[in-house]
Design a protein around this motif. Structure first.
Motif, PDB file in Angstrom:
ATOM      1  N   SER A  78      77.193  70.216  43.135  1.00 49.31           N
ATOM      2  CA  SER A  78      75.452  69.893  42.497  1.00 49.31           C
ATOM      3  C   SER A  78      75.343  68.309  42.833  1.00 49.31           C
ATOM      4  N   GLU A  79      74.073  68.505  42.156  1.00 47.23           N
ATOM      5  CA  GLU A  79      73.835  67.619  42.876  1.00 47.23           C
ATOM      6  C   GLU A  79      74.244  65.975  42.137  1.00 47.23           C
ATOM      7  N   GLU A  80      75.238  65.916  40.754  1.00 42.14           N
ATOM      8  CA  GLU A  80      75.666  64.527  40.509  1.00 42.14           C
ATOM      9  C   GLU A  80      77.084  64.657  41.028  1.00 42.14           C
ATOM     10  N   GLU A  81      78.177  65.925  41.882  1.00 45.56           N
ATOM     11  CA  GLU A  81      79.095  65.210  42.342  1.00 45.56           C
ATOM     12  C   GLU A  81      79.886  66.580  42.502  1.00 45.56           C
ATOM     13  N   LEU A  82      80.707  66.359  43.410  1.00 44.88           N
ATOM     14  CA  LEU A  82      81.485  67.413  44.310  1.00 44.88           C
ATOM     15  C   LEU A  82      83.032  66.911  43.520  1.00 44.88           C
ATOM     16  N   TYR A  83      83.235  68.178  43.043  1.00 44.26           N
ATOM     17  CA  TYR A  83      84.601  69.031  42.483  1.00 44.26           C
ATOM     18  C   TYR A  83      85.762  69.620  43.453  1.00 44.26           C
ATOM     19  N   PHE A  84      86.482  69.459  43.746  1.00 45.45           N
ATOM     20  CA  PHE A  84      87.658  69.580  44.723  1.00 45.45           C
ATOM     21  C   PHE A  84      88.954  70.121  43.438  1.00 45.45           C
ATOM     22  N   SER A  85      89.460  71.169  44.473  1.00 47.22           N
ATOM     23  CA  SER A  85      90.771  71.323  43.638  1.00 47.22           C
ATOM     24  C   SER A  85      91.557  72.366  44.718  1.00 47.22           C
ATOM     25  N   TRP A  86      92.999  71.818  44.979  1.00 44.90           N
ATOM     26  CA  TRP A  86      94.483  72.444  45.359  1.00 44.90           C
ATOM     27  C   TRP A  86      95.039  72.655  44.582  1.00 44.90           C
ATOM     28  N   GLN A  87      95.719  73.914  44.364  1.00 44.72           N
ATOM     29  CA  GLN A  87      96.762  73.882  42.932  1.00 44.72           C
ATOM     30  C   GLN A  87      98.062  73.130  42.840  1.00 44.72           C
ATOM     31  N   GLN A  88      98.167  72.530  44.180  1.00 42.79           N
ATOM     32  CA  GLN A  88      99.641  72.234  44.463  1.00 42.79           C
ATOM     33  C   GLN A  88      99.064  70.681  45.157  1.00 42.79           C
ATOM     34  N   VAL A  89      98.081  70.201  44.640  1.00 46.15           N
ATOM     35  CA  VAL A  89      97.998  68.963  45.255  1.00 46.15           C
ATOM     36  C   VAL A  89      97.281  68.454  44.001  1.00 46.15           C
ATOM     37  N   GLY A  90      96.449  68.266  43.518  1.00 49.05           N
ATOM     38  CA  GLY A  90      95.446  68.656  42.315  1.00 49.05           C
ATOM     39  C   GLY A  90      93.695  68.380  42.229  1.00 49.05           C
ATOM     40  N   ARG A  91      93.294  67.467  41.731  1.00 43.74           N
ATOM     41  CA  ARG A  91      91.978  67.461  41.580  1.00 43.74           C
ATOM     42  C   ARG A  91      91.612  66.194  41.895  1.00 43.74           C
ATOM     43  N   PHE A  92      89.786  66.646  42.702  1.00 42.26           N
ATOM     44  CA  PHE A  92      89.302  65.277  43.574  1.00 42.26           C
ATOM     45  C   PHE A  92      87.466  65.793  43.131  1.00 42.26           C
ATOM     46  N   ARG A  93      87.086  64.072  42.433  1.00 39.56           N
ATOM     47  CA  ARG A  93      85.660  64.495  42.625  1.00 39.56           C
ATOM     48  C   ARG A  93      84.937  63.724  43.086  1.00 39.56           C
ATOM     49  N   VAL A  94      84.111  63.565  43.228  1.00 43.42           N
ATOM     50  CA  VAL A  94      83.037  62.795  44.249  1.00 43.42           C
ATOM     51  C   VAL A  94      81.998  62.266  42.744  1.00 43.42           C
ATOM     52  N   VAL A  95      81.735  61.634  43.110  1.00 42.78           N
ATOM     53  CA  VAL A  95      79.903  60.730  42.238  1.00 42.78           C
ATOM     54  C   VAL A  95      79.219  59.963  42.291  1.00 42.78           C
ATOM     55  N   GLY A  96      78.002  60.453  42.904  1.00 40.35           N
ATOM     56  CA  GLY A  96      76.991  59.883  43.243  1.00 40.35           C
ATOM     57  C   GLY A  96      77.947  59.355  44.948  1.00 40.35           C
ATOM     58  N   THR A  97      77.734  58.556  45.436  1.00 41.66           N
ATOM     59  CA  THR A  97      78.031  57.840  47.074  1.00 41.66           C
ATOM     60  C   THR A  97      79.049  56.674  47.566  1.00 41.66           C
ATOM     61  N   GLY A  98      79.272  56.687  45.728  1.00 42.95           N
ATOM     62  CA  GLY A  98      80.274  55.740  46.026  1.00 42.95           C
ATOM     63  C   GLY A  98      81.453  55.285  45.157  1.00 42.95           C
ATOM     64  N   LEU A  99      81.836  56.692  44.811  1.00 43.77           N
ATOM     65  CA  LEU A  99      82.870  56.802  43.631  1.00 43.77           C
ATOM     66  C   LEU A  99      83.954  58.238  43.809  1.00 43.77           C
ATOM     67  N   ILE A 100      85.390  58.243  44.410  1.00 45.68           N
ATOM     68  CA  ILE A 100      85.900  59.174  44.343  1.00 45.68           C
ATOM     69  C   ILE A 100      87.407  59.264  43.292  1.00 45.68           C
ATOM     70  N   GLU A 101      86.927  60.379  42.530  1.00 47.83           N
ATOM     71  CA  GLU A 101      88.437  60.296  41.309  1.00 47.83           C
ATOM     72  C   GLU A 101      89.297  61.246  42.457  1.00 47.83           C
ATOM     73  N   ILE A 102      90.500  60.858  41.288  1.00 50.83           N
ATOM     74  CA  ILE A 102      91.561  61.905  41.399  1.00 50.83           C
ATOM     75  C   ILE A 102      92.564  62.033  41.094  1.00 50.83           C
ATOM     76  N   ASP A 103      92.887  63.391  40.625  1.00 46.02           N
ATOM     77  CA  ASP A 103      94.293  63.458  39.699  1.00 46.02           C
ATOM     78  C   ASP A 103      94.966  64.231  39.986  1.00 46.02           C
ATOM     79  N   PRO A 104      95.818  63.643  40.145  1.00 47.07           N
ATOM     80  CA  PRO A 104      97.688  64.032  41.241  1.00 47.07           C
ATOM     81  C   PRO A 104      97.960  64.786  40.422  1.00 47.07           C
ATOM     82  N   ALA A 105      98.170  66.268  41.347  1.00 45.29           N
ATOM     83  CA  ALA A 105      99.333  67.235  40.857  1.00 45.29           C
ATOM     84  C   ALA A 105     100.725  66.778  40.026  1.00 45.29           C
TER      85      ALA A 105
END
Length: 326
Positions: A78-105
């Motif tokens: 979306s314009e606000e964020e990019l959301y990725f999820s791999w079941q065995q790895v974790g979830r990731f969010r790209v916020v804006g152009t300078g932040l990556i958040e990670i929620d590991p499995a």
């Protein structure tokens, strides 16, 4: 190949990240200063003042699931964020152009966490920052940069490895990031000193002082080869892009302007891994960048014969083609 290995890590091996970590390690890749709560030994350490703001921050966070039920892979752009999820790895969010958040499995090894982080996740962040990214490998030969694109299994990383064996230097593998302001030259940003190679390819080339990582996951057949002694030191303008295809005899032939543009669009990273992000003005910008690159850099079709014993022949053919370019 000189092989250094670390102790193999079984399923009980704990993850290498620290969820309580507050300080951020500083790295340098693709022209960015990166501060990360996750250890990324693949990347080069950044020099300079650690107190200055980083271009990109990688932070551990709790990311709510978007999946109605468990799936192997999912992304939402979306314009606000990019959301990725791999079941065995974790979830990731790209916020804006300078932040990556990670929620590991739970219990995931950080080496496995780094694969999508330094691939699709970082690639899409770089796209958001205005770069054209190719799914490719790039090496430097005599001050000139050769980029290798092609379908899966075409031999992009293997061809790059053959050139490293011949004494040339790696610029980047998997993510080839072009400078945002191409001007009169399309500069390839330095990635990090690592190649992903199959076991057969690794046995066919001899890269001095390569450090081969243990297998990350049984389902991942390629292993990571760290090549710090064969890594370039500065970005360099792209001189030639080779579209790899399989055939009987090694050959190089120029592509038309139309074929070059279509090839770049086909093998751009956002086309292959984030087509949903190409909407409206983003699609127009992407087309303009591909057309600009096609006009700046000569594109060739490189026919690669089957058989890893032919790799020296391919390396010599690429060197000869680049040397003949005035």
């Amino acid at each position: 190949m000189t092989i250094h290995t670390t102790a193999a890590c079984g399923e009980a091996c704990p993850p290498r990240y620290d969820e309580t970590l507050e300080a951020h390690a500083r790295y340098r890749a693709f022209g960015l200063d990166i501060a990360s709560q996750v250890a990324l030994p693949e990347l080069m350490l950044a020099s300079g003042n650690a107190a200055t703001a980083a271009d990109v921050e990688i932070r551990l966070a709790s990311i709510p699931s978007r999946e109605p039920h468990p799936v192997s892979y999912m992304h939402i752009f979306s314009e606000e964020e990019l959301y990725f999820s791999w079941q065995q790895v974790g979830r990731f969010r790209v916020v804006g152009t300078g932040l990556i958040e990670i929620d590991p499995a739970p219990g995931v090894d950080e080496r496995l966490l780094a694969l999508p982080l330094l691939g699709p996740v970082l690639g899409m962040l770089l796209h958001r920052r205005g770069h054209l990214i190719l799914h490719a490998s790039a090496t430097t030969l005599g001050g000139r940069c050769a980029i290798f694109v092609g379908d899966k299994g075409a031999g992009k990383s293997t061809t790059a490895a053959a050139l490293l064996e011949a004494g040339h230097a790696l610029l980047t593998d998997d993510l080839v990031v072009l400078s945002r302001d191409m001007g009169n030259a399309a500069r390839v940003e330095l990635g990090f000193p690592q190649l992903k190679l199959s076991e057969n390819a690794a046995q066919a080339v001899r890269i001095a002082d390569a450090f081969v990582e243990p297998s990350v996951h049984p389902a991942i057949l390629k292993r990571q080869h760290r090549v710090p002694s064969s890594f370039a030191t500065t970005p360099i303008p792209a001189r030639r892009i080779y579209l790899l295809q399989r055939g009987e005899a090694a050959a190089v032939e120029p592509l038309s302007a139309k074929a070059s543009l279509l090839g770049l669009m086909q093998f751009s990273y956002v086309t292959r891994f984030g087509r949903d992000a190409l909407q409206g003005s983003e699609a127009t910008r992407h087309l303009d960048q591909c057309a600009r690159l096609a006009g700046l850099v000569g594109m060739r079709r490189l026919t690669v014969p089957n058989g890893l014993d032919r790799l020296p022949e391919i390396a010599a053919l690429v060197r000869e083609d680049l040397a003949s370019d005035s």
